[in-house]
Design a protein around this motif. Structure first.
Motif, mmCIF file in Angstrom:
data_model
loop_
_atom_site.group_PDB
_atom_site.id
_atom_site.type_symbol
_atom_site.label_atom_id
_atom_site.label_comp_id
_atom_site.label_asym_id
_atom_site.label_seq_id
_atom_site.Cartn_x
_atom_site.Cartn_y
_atom_site.Cartn_z
ATOM 1 N N THR A 35 0.828 -1.217 0.000
ATOM 2 C CA THR A 35 0.000 0.000 0.000
ATOM 3 C C THR A 35 0.854 1.254 0.000
ATOM 4 O O THR A 35 0.634 2.183 -0.790
ATOM 5 C CB THR A 35 -0.938 0.000 1.218
ATOM 6 O OG1 THR A 35 -1.789 -1.156 1.161
ATOM 7 C CG2 THR A 35 -1.795 1.253 1.233
ATOM 8 N N LEU A 36 1.841 1.310 0.903
ATOM 9 C CA LEU A 36 2.717 2.487 0.953
ATOM 10 C C LEU A 36 3.531 2.619 -0.327
ATOM 11 O O LEU A 36 3.768 3.730 -0.813
ATOM 12 C CB LEU A 36 3.645 2.399 2.158
ATOM 13 C CG LEU A 36 2.996 2.550 3.530
ATOM 14 C CD1 LEU A 36 4.025 2.364 4.645
ATOM 15 C CD2 LEU A 36 2.330 3.926 3.671
ATOM 16 N N TYR A 40 3.368 6.040 -2.661
ATOM 17 C CA TYR A 40 4.524 6.929 -2.808
ATOM 18 C C TYR A 40 5.418 6.561 -3.983
ATOM 19 O O TYR A 40 6.551 7.024 -4.065
ATOM 20 C CB TYR A 40 5.332 6.934 -1.501
ATOM 21 C CG TYR A 40 4.541 7.524 -0.358
ATOM 22 C CD1 TYR A 40 4.213 8.881 -0.349
ATOM 23 C CD2 TYR A 40 4.092 6.735 0.689
ATOM 24 C CE1 TYR A 40 3.467 9.433 0.675
ATOM 25 C CE2 TYR A 40 3.348 7.274 1.724
ATOM 26 C CZ TYR A 40 3.037 8.613 1.707
ATOM 27 O OH TYR A 40 2.289 9.160 2.723
ATOM 28 N N ASP A 50 3.771 11.067 6.492
ATOM 29 C CA ASP A 50 5.055 11.491 7.047
ATOM 30 C C ASP A 50 4.897 12.720 7.933
ATOM 31 O O ASP A 50 5.627 12.882 8.919
ATOM 32 C CB ASP A 50 6.045 11.824 5.920
ATOM 33 C CG ASP A 50 6.372 10.614 5.075
ATOM 34 O OD1 ASP A 50 6.798 9.596 5.641
ATOM 35 O OD2 ASP A 50 6.208 10.685 3.842
ATOM 36 N N TYR A 134 12.567 4.024 -0.378
ATOM 37 C CA TYR A 134 11.497 3.149 0.135
ATOM 38 C C TYR A 134 11.683 1.723 -0.355
ATOM 39 O O TYR A 134 11.801 1.489 -1.559
ATOM 40 C CB TYR A 134 10.115 3.646 -0.304
ATOM 41 C CG TYR A 134 8.997 2.771 0.223
ATOM 42 C CD1 TYR A 134 8.423 3.042 1.455
ATOM 43 C CD2 TYR A 134 8.553 1.656 -0.483
ATOM 44 C CE1 TYR A 134 7.419 2.223 1.967
ATOM 45 C CE2 TYR A 134 7.556 0.831 0.025
ATOM 46 C CZ TYR A 134 6.994 1.124 1.243
ATOM 47 O OH TYR A 134 6.005 0.312 1.760
ATOM 48 N N THR A 192 7.650 7.098 6.537
ATOM 49 C CA THR A 192 6.972 5.981 5.877
ATOM 50 C C THR A 192 7.958 4.998 5.253
ATOM 51 O O THR A 192 7.636 3.816 5.079
ATOM 52 C CB THR A 192 5.986 6.487 4.802
ATOM 53 O OG1 THR A 192 6.594 7.559 4.058
ATOM 54 C CG2 THR A 192 4.701 6.979 5.429
ATOM 55 N N GLY A 196 7.814 1.095 6.114
ATOM 56 C CA GLY A 196 7.884 0.082 5.069
ATOM 57 C C GLY A 196 8.987 -0.933 5.328
ATOM 58 O O GLY A 196 8.812 -2.133 5.103
#
Length: 224
Positions: A35-36, A40, A50, A134, A192, A196
């Motif tokens: 999802t994250l 992003y 964030d 990420y 975030t 993650g």
């Protein structure tokens, strides 16, 4: 005459009492990572989630806290990570628990591999210089190592479901929070990214432990 005094089977890497709860947590963690990553993908700035957290500036983390953040960050740098990995594997071998040593190595390799694979797929950057952020590999590594040590301790001590889950999640939370704080404080990652990375470890480690148990048990049966 067949020897009747066979050595007892080593305790599993993933205690049976923890398989269901940690399996459920692993699925939820994987959903958070995906999802994250979707939210992003391709971004080069902080997002709305964030901004729920404190955003440090260049002078907001000063000695002695900056020194502590750098020391924590070092634990997941190549030299620091290698040192922790050697210590963990050596401890497993001294306890005559080769399955645990295999789990530690496999868990680290799969976790780091997962973050390395996901980063270019998501393409999130920080500071506008092309650094993929990420998920946080530093957070994933230290969380994964703590998860595996806690899993092995829970199995070795014969903890029940409640105590085992509390130990495993507590270890993951403490180490993930410590490394996450360091990464955000040093400006290396968005909050975030840290979340993650933490969830990547929660998703990968239980599955890796289960696979190690399957392989070890199959090999043990084959040798009989």
């Amino acid at each position: 005459m067949e020897c009747l005094d066979r050595p007892p089977a080593p305790p599993p890497s993933l205690p049976p009492s923890l398989r269901a709860p940690l399996g459920f947590i692993a699925v939820l963690a994987a959903l958070v990572v995906v999802t994250l990553g979707v939210l992003y993908a391709g971004h080069g700035r902080s997002g709305s989630v964030d901004r729920w957290f404190i955003q440090p500036t260049d002078d907001s983390v000063r000695p002695p806290w900056r020194g502590l953040a750098l020391a924590t960050d070092f634990l997941a740098e190549p030299a620091g990570a290698a040192m922790l990995l050697v210590l963990a594997v050596t401890g497993c071998l001294l306890l005559r628990w080769p399955r645990a040593a295999v789990l530690v190595v496999a868990g680290v390799v799969v976790t780091v591999g997962a973050t390395t694979l996901v980063k270019p797929l998501v393409g999130r950057t920080i500071h506008g210089d092309g650094n993929l952020s990420y998920p946080s590999g530093h957070t994933a590594f230290l969380t994964a190592l703590a998860l595996m040590v806690a899993l092995l301790a829970a199995g070795r001590l014969g903890l029940g479901r409640a105590a085992g889950v509390l130990l495993v999640l507590g270890a993951a939370l403490v180490t993930g929070a410590a490394m996450g704080w360091a990464q955000v404080s040093l400006g290396a990652h968005y909050p975030t990214d840290v979340l993650g990375g933490w969830c990547t470890a929660l998703a990968v480690v239980p599955a890796t432990a289960w696979l190690v148990d399957l392989a070890a048990d199959a090999l043990r049966r084959k040798r009989r």
